[in-house]
Motif scaffolding. Structure first.
Motif, PDB file in Angstrom:
ATOM      1  N   ALA A 129      27.779  -0.766  39.712  1.00 19.14           N
ATOM      2  CA  ALA A 129      28.799  -1.397  40.473  1.00 19.14           C
ATOM      3  C   ALA A 129      29.689  -0.225  40.788  1.00 19.14           C
ATOM      4  CB  ALA A 129      29.845  -2.265  39.598  1.00 19.14           C
ATOM      5  N   ALA A 130      29.603   0.175  42.241  1.00 19.38           N
ATOM      6  CA  ALA A 130      30.490   1.122  42.749  1.00 19.38           C
ATOM      7  C   ALA A 130      30.199   2.307  41.778  1.00 19.38           C
ATOM      8  CB  ALA A 130      31.809   1.173  42.880  1.00 19.38           C
ATOM      9  N   ASP A 131      31.075   3.258  41.457  1.00 18.68           N
ATOM     10  CA  ASP A 131      31.085   4.364  40.788  1.00 18.68           C
ATOM     11  C   ASP A 131      30.837   4.069  39.005  1.00 18.68           C
ATOM     12  OD1 ASP A 131      33.673   3.611  40.377  1.00 18.68           O
ATOM     13  OD2 ASP A 131      34.305   5.732  40.817  1.00 18.68           O
ATOM     14  N   HIS A 132      30.792   2.827  38.664  1.00 18.04           N
ATOM     15  CA  HIS A 132      30.465   2.270  37.267  1.00 18.04           C
ATOM     16  C   HIS A 132      29.373   1.689  36.899  1.00 18.04           C
ATOM     17  CE1 HIS A 132      34.831   3.460  36.944  1.00 18.04           C
ATOM     18  NE2 HIS A 132      34.896   3.083  35.688  1.00 18.04           N
ATOM     19  N   ALA A 133      28.896   1.508  35.774  1.00 11.40           N
ATOM     20  CA  ALA A 133      27.913   0.684  35.103  1.00 11.40           C
ATOM     21  C   ALA A 133      28.532  -0.537  34.482  1.00 11.40           C
ATOM     22  CB  ALA A 133      26.948   1.526  34.588  1.00 11.40           C
ATOM     23  N   LEU A 134      28.240  -1.757  34.834  1.00 14.07           N
ATOM     24  CA  LEU A 134      28.631  -3.053  33.898  1.00 14.07           C
ATOM     25  C   LEU A 134      27.259  -2.975  32.854  1.00 14.07           C
ATOM     26  CD1 LEU A 134      29.611  -5.074  36.593  1.00 14.07           C
ATOM     27  CD2 LEU A 134      30.989  -3.565  35.549  1.00 14.07           C
ATOM     28  N   VAL A 135      27.753  -2.759  31.727  1.00 15.79           N
ATOM     29  CA  VAL A 135      26.791  -2.793  30.641  1.00 15.79           C
ATOM     30  C   VAL A 135      26.904  -4.169  30.046  1.00 15.79           C
ATOM     31  CG1 VAL A 135      26.175  -1.572  28.447  1.00 15.79           C
ATOM     32  CG2 VAL A 135      26.973  -0.348  30.262  1.00 15.79           C
ATOM     33  N   LEU A 136      25.877  -5.109  29.933  1.00 16.19           N
ATOM     34  CA  LEU A 136      26.031  -6.394  29.152  1.00 16.19           C
ATOM     35  C   LEU A 136      25.087  -6.040  27.876  1.00 16.19           C
ATOM     36  CD1 LEU A 136      25.839  -7.403  32.629  1.00 16.19           C
ATOM     37  CD2 LEU A 136      26.066  -9.414  31.338  1.00 16.19           C
ATOM     38  N   GLY A 137      25.921  -6.506  26.851  1.00 16.17           N
ATOM     39  CA  GLY A 137      25.256  -6.360  25.767  1.00 16.17           C
ATOM     40  C   GLY A 137      25.186  -7.687  24.815  1.00 16.17           C
ATOM     41  N   ALA A 138      23.893  -7.904  24.346  1.00 11.66           N
ATOM     42  CA  ALA A 138      23.733  -9.192  23.320  1.00 11.66           C
ATOM     43  C   ALA A 138      24.153  -8.785  22.026  1.00 11.66           C
ATOM     44  CB  ALA A 138      22.181  -9.628  23.296  1.00 11.66           C
ATOM     45  N   VAL A 139      25.361  -9.572  21.538  1.00 12.45           N
ATOM     46  CA  VAL A 139      25.927  -9.273  20.430  1.00 12.45           C
ATOM     47  C   VAL A 139      24.907  -9.542  19.142  1.00 12.45           C
ATOM     48  CG1 VAL A 139      27.821  -9.792  18.711  1.00 12.45           C
ATOM     49  CG2 VAL A 139      28.308  -9.821  21.161  1.00 12.45           C
ATOM     50  N   HIS A 140      24.688  -8.322  18.293  1.00 15.18           N
ATOM     51  CA  HIS A 140      23.604  -8.538  17.366  1.00 15.18           C
ATOM     52  C   HIS A 140      24.528  -9.048  16.003  1.00 15.18           C
ATOM     53  CE1 HIS A 140      21.470  -6.929  13.788  1.00 15.18           C
ATOM     54  NE2 HIS A 140      20.268  -7.093  14.578  1.00 15.18           N
ATOM     55  N   HIS A 141      25.480  -8.480  15.957  1.00 17.83           N
ATOM     56  CA  HIS A 141      26.606  -8.942  14.730  1.00 17.83           C
ATOM     57  C   HIS A 141      27.948  -8.478  15.138  1.00 17.83           C
ATOM     58  CE1 HIS A 141      25.501  -5.155  12.696  1.00 17.83           C
ATOM     59  NE2 HIS A 141      26.725  -5.322  12.289  1.00 17.83           N
ATOM     60  N   CYS A 142      28.914  -9.204  14.629  1.00 19.29           N
ATOM     61  CA  CYS A 142      30.113  -9.001  14.809  1.00 19.29           C
ATOM     62  C   CYS A 142      31.126  -9.425  13.577  1.00 19.29           C
ATOM     63  CB  CYS A 142      30.662  -9.527  16.005  1.00 19.29           C
ATOM     64  SG  CYS A 142      30.773 -11.284  16.239  1.00 19.29           S
ATOM     65  N   ARG A 143      32.169  -8.791  13.481  1.00 16.46           N
ATOM     66  CA  ARG A 143      33.301  -9.082  12.459  1.00 16.46           C
ATOM     67  C   ARG A 143      34.517  -8.755  12.535  1.00 16.46           C
ATOM     68  NH1 ARG A 143      35.880  -4.984  11.559  1.00 16.46           N
ATOM     69  NH2 ARG A 143      35.091  -2.830  11.803  1.00 16.46           N
ATOM     70  N   GLN A 144      35.373  -9.414  12.014  1.00 16.75           N
ATOM     71  CA  GLN A 144      36.683  -9.266  12.406  1.00 16.75           C
ATOM     72  C   GLN A 144      37.780  -9.350  11.274  1.00 16.75           C
ATOM     73  OE1 GLN A 144      35.472 -12.171  13.642  1.00 16.75           O
ATOM     74  NE2 GLN A 144      36.415 -13.106  11.913  1.00 16.75           N
ATOM     75  N   ASP A 145      38.864  -8.610  11.274  1.00 16.23           N
ATOM     76  CA  ASP A 145      39.842  -8.597  10.226  1.00 16.23           C
ATOM     77  C   ASP A 145      41.077  -9.371  10.629  1.00 16.23           C
ATOM     78  OD1 ASP A 145      41.826  -8.306   8.426  1.00 16.23           O
ATOM     79  OD2 ASP A 145      41.833  -6.061   8.360  1.00 16.23           O
ATOM     80  N   ASP A 146      41.238 -10.503  10.230  1.00 13.41           N
ATOM     81  CA  ASP A 146      42.220 -11.555  10.723  1.00 13.41           C
ATOM     82  C   ASP A 146      43.649 -10.864  10.454  1.00 13.41           C
ATOM     83  OD1 ASP A 146      40.350 -13.064  11.989  1.00 13.41           O
ATOM     84  OD2 ASP A 146      40.015 -14.196  10.269  1.00 13.41           O
ATOM     85  N   THR A 147      43.874 -10.129   9.543  1.00 11.38           N
ATOM     86  CA  THR A 147      45.115  -9.667   9.170  1.00 11.38           C
ATOM     87  C   THR A 147      45.696  -8.480   9.854  1.00 11.38           C
ATOM     88  OG1 THR A 147      44.348  -8.254   7.261  1.00 11.38           O
ATOM     89  CG2 THR A 147      44.556 -10.354   6.870  1.00 11.38           C
ATOM     90  N   THR A 148      44.704  -7.899  10.744  1.00  9.75           N
ATOM     91  CA  THR A 148      45.231  -6.646  11.470  1.00  9.75           C
ATOM     92  C   THR A 148      45.616  -6.837  12.844  1.00  9.75           C
ATOM     93  OG1 THR A 148      43.802  -5.498   9.948  1.00  9.75           O
ATOM     94  CG2 THR A 148      44.655  -4.084  11.788  1.00  9.75           C
ATOM     95  N   ARG A 149      46.699  -6.179  13.416  1.00  3.98           N
ATOM     96  CA  ARG A 149      47.170  -6.443  14.829  1.00  3.98           C
ATOM     97  C   ARG A 149      46.458  -5.412  15.369  1.00  3.98           C
ATOM     98  NH1 ARG A 149      50.839 -10.246  15.396  1.00  3.98           N
ATOM     99  NH2 ARG A 149      51.545 -11.066  13.677  1.00  3.98           N
ATOM    100  N   PRO A 150      46.264  -5.819  16.897  1.00  4.44           N
ATOM    101  CA  PRO A 150      45.676  -4.830  17.854  1.00  4.44           C
ATOM    102  C   PRO A 150      46.563  -3.737  18.453  1.00  4.44           C
ATOM    103  CG  PRO A 150      45.806  -6.885  18.770  1.00  4.44           C
ATOM    104  CD  PRO A 150      46.366  -6.970  17.656  1.00  4.44           C
ATOM    105  N   VAL A 151      46.200  -2.756  18.957  1.00  7.87           N
ATOM    106  CA  VAL A 151      46.978  -1.979  20.037  1.00  7.87           C
ATOM    107  C   VAL A 151      46.707  -2.518  21.356  1.00  7.87           C
ATOM    108  CG1 VAL A 151      45.052  -0.272  20.502  1.00  7.87           C
ATOM    109  CG2 VAL A 151      47.665   0.195  20.815  1.00  7.87           C
ATOM    110  N   VAL A 152      48.041  -2.571  22.103  1.00  9.66           N
ATOM    111  CA  VAL A 152      47.711  -3.095  23.536  1.00  9.66           C
ATOM    112  C   VAL A 152      48.170  -2.075  24.332  1.00  9.66           C
ATOM    113  CG1 VAL A 152      48.695  -4.869  25.119  1.00  9.66           C
ATOM    114  CG2 VAL A 152      48.413  -5.530  22.965  1.00  9.66           C
ATOM    115  N   PHE A 153      47.468  -1.803  25.581  1.00 11.26           N
ATOM    116  CA  PHE A 153      47.549  -0.868  26.582  1.00 11.26           C
ATOM    117  C   PHE A 153      48.351  -1.459  27.782  1.00 11.26           C
ATOM    118  CE2 PHE A 153      46.122   2.175  29.965  1.00 11.26           C
ATOM    119  CZ  PHE A 153      46.803   3.306  29.580  1.00 11.26           C
TER     120      PHE A 153
END
Ligand SMILES: Cc1cc2nc3c(=O)[nH]c(=O)nc-3n(C[C@H](O)[C@H](O)[C@H](O)COP(=O)(O)O)c2cc1C
Length: 163
Positions: A129-153
């Protein structure tokens, strides 16, 4: 509110427009041989749940993109509010990005410690896509920590997320 209707001005105007769009920050990781590689991204989104597909947009010429293409897999590490220094470090052009950064290997992909969430993905397809590549990924596995807050840009700065 600034408006732009001159096509020649649209690029800078779009940049200013996107600065008003707040978003999370992730480090996309992969490997070049035995070396971990990775870079900061904000262009990350979920595409579908069935099948579980996510998308990252990486600039052509990105070393991380080259590694992802070669290895066929990548990690997505959603940074915590306390990890904004990693966002800066993984965007810097020259430095040993992984030096002193705690991580471990999962399925051939470096996974950063203490993040809000992490996923390991197998490349499904890459769309130019123009000067970028859109990389689609099939999620093999994922996990999250529900107690930690994210950084926001937002508008070029990093913020913690307050309730
Ligand atoms: C907050 C932030 C978000 C970024 N988002 C992206 C992105 O979505 N895609 C991208 O290609 N680069 C993005 N970058 C820039 C890359 O992190 C930067 O160009 C990096 O040096 C690329 O490293 P590499 O060539 O080792 O892959 C972002 C940088 C910052 C600071």
């Amino acid at each position: 509110m600034t408006t732009v209707d001159d096509a020649a001005d649209t690029g800078p105007a779009l940049r200013r427009f996107m600065r008003r769009w707040p978003g999370g920050v992730a480090v996309v990781t992969s490997a070049a041989g035995t070396e971990p590689v990775g870079c900061t991204v904000s262009a990350f989104l979920s595409v579908s749940l069935r099948p579980p597909l996510v998308l990252v947009s990486l600039a052509e010429g990105s070393r991380t993109l080259a590694a992802v293409e070669r290895q066929g897999r990548f990690g997505v590490n959603v940074l915590a509010a306390a990890q904004s220094d990693l966002a800066t470090r993984f965007a810097a052009p020259t430095c040993d990005r992984f030096s002193d950064v705690p991580y471990h290997w999962e399925h051939g992909v470096p996974v950063l410690e203490d993040t809000v969430a992490g996923a390991v993905c197998l490349v499904d397809r890459i769309v130019a896509a123009a000067d970028h590549a859109l990389v689609l990924g099939a999620v093999h596995h994922c996990r999250q920590d529900d107690t930690t807050r994210p950084v926001v840009f937002f508008a070029g700065s990093y913020y913690g997320l307050s309730p």
